[in-house]
Design a protein around this motif. Sequence first.
Motif, PDB file in Angstrom:
ATOM      1  N   UNK A  92       0.786  -1.281   0.172  1.00 50.43           N
ATOM      2  CA  UNK A  92       0.013  -0.119   0.169  1.00 50.43           C
ATOM      3  C   UNK A  92       0.773   1.189  -0.097  1.00 50.43           C
ATOM      4  N   UNK A  93       2.064   1.301   0.737  1.00 54.38           N
ATOM      5  CA  UNK A  93       2.931   2.249   0.928  1.00 54.38           C
ATOM      6  C   UNK A  93       3.447   2.636  -0.873  1.00 54.38           C
ATOM      7  N   UNK A  94       3.903   1.655  -1.347  1.00 61.17           N
ATOM      8  CA  UNK A  94       4.505   1.903  -2.534  1.00 61.17           C
ATOM      9  C   UNK A  94       3.506   2.443  -3.705  1.00 61.17           C
ATOM     10  N   UNK A  95       2.252   2.160  -3.375  1.00 61.51           N
ATOM     11  CA  UNK A  95       0.947   2.697  -4.141  1.00 61.51           C
ATOM     12  C   UNK A  95       0.895   4.232  -4.127  1.00 61.51           C
ATOM     13  N   UNK A  96       1.029   4.197  -2.589  1.00 58.84           N
ATOM     14  CA  UNK A  96       1.083   5.806  -2.145  1.00 58.84           C
ATOM     15  C   UNK A  96       2.428   6.667  -2.792  1.00 58.84           C
ATOM     16  N   UNK A  97       3.417   5.817  -2.624  1.00 60.57           N
ATOM     17  CA  UNK A  97       4.601   6.724  -3.576  1.00 60.57           C
ATOM     18  C   UNK A  97       4.259   7.102  -4.889  1.00 60.57           C
ATOM     19  N   UNK A  98       3.757   5.816  -5.671  1.00 56.08           N
ATOM     20  CA  UNK A  98       3.535   6.070  -7.002  1.00 56.08           C
ATOM     21  C   UNK A  98       2.526   7.104  -7.345  1.00 56.08           C
ATOM     22  N   UNK A  99       1.528   7.541  -6.511  1.00 53.32           N
ATOM     23  CA  UNK A  99       0.435   8.391  -6.763  1.00 53.32           C
ATOM     24  C   UNK A  99       0.709   9.570  -6.366  1.00 53.32           C
ATOM     25  N   UNK A 100       1.798   9.765  -5.414  1.00 53.83           N
ATOM     26  CA  UNK A 100       1.890  11.060  -4.711  1.00 53.83           C
ATOM     27  C   UNK A 100       2.327  12.171  -5.684  1.00 53.83           C
ATOM     28  N   UNK A 101       2.012  13.429  -5.499  1.00 53.53           N
ATOM     29  CA  UNK A 101       2.684  14.675  -6.345  1.00 53.53           C
ATOM     30  C   UNK A 101       3.944  15.093  -5.319  1.00 53.53           C
ATOM     31  N   UNK A 102       3.842  14.852  -4.198  1.00 52.59           N
ATOM     32  CA  UNK A 102       4.852  15.380  -3.270  1.00 52.59           C
ATOM     33  C   UNK A 102       5.224  14.384  -1.966  1.00 52.59           C
TER      34      UNK A 102
END
Length: 282
Positions: A92-102
């Motif tokens: 889930x964290x990797x998905x957050x990394x991939x979607x984050x703009x910052x």
Amino acid sequence: MTHINALDPGASPLDYYGFELRRHREAAGLTQKQLGDIVNYTGSLVGQIETARKLPTPEFSERVDAALGTGGLLSRLVTLVMRSQLPAWFQHVAELEARAVEISTFQAFTIHGLLQTKAYARTVLGALDRTDLDDRTEVRLARQRILEKTEPPILWMVLSEAALHQEVGGSATMREQLVHLLSFEGNPRINVQILPFSVGAHAGLQGSFSIFRFVSDPTVVYTEGYGSGHPSANPDTVKDCSLRYDHLQAAALSLRDSAELIQRVMEERYGDQREADGDPVA
């Protein structure tokens, strides 16, 4: 051994990748060995990937895409494959990394995974468990592909000076890692600030954390323990960690002074490494 005809493409991203690799190879009229010769890998490796017994790498995927004219299919799939191989609690964290703009992160002891070199990452991952170490290292490095996107996230990393002195993997590995950090100097989207020892008590003494910001979704704070991760969108937690991060950035050295400190530690602590014949090793 799993028979290739028994592969279920819906079983996992890795099985789907193997199924598509085989389908496109056969459509091109190539044997595993012939494809391996074209892309400079062994036919055995091609077979292992087709049967979901070996992880493909981004480099393998790019070469096969070019050889088979798949339009980048495997290069797109390999991102999902790599993410699926991460520990369940981290996916889930990797998905957050991939979607984050910052992404704003404070690291108290080690370099963040998004900026680790292969040798450094391998040493960190293998400190206690060397099982499938090659694959686990490739999976970690694959996360860094988000920094190569057309619109990559803006990354701010406040790094404790302690991480520069903690000798992970030996002097040569540390020198390579610090050179890698310096390579981002001048890149406005990847920013590294050092929190010097001289600061003393600071807002990050409770440990490392990351803040993910998105275009429209709520901001998420992520902290990590041994074998577990803790993402939270709780407004109070986000407010507290955002304030802590502001104070850490204020206490840290400027980007230019940080680069100078990294350079100084690299030269004084890890110096030029020399092989037996006296030639320097970069």
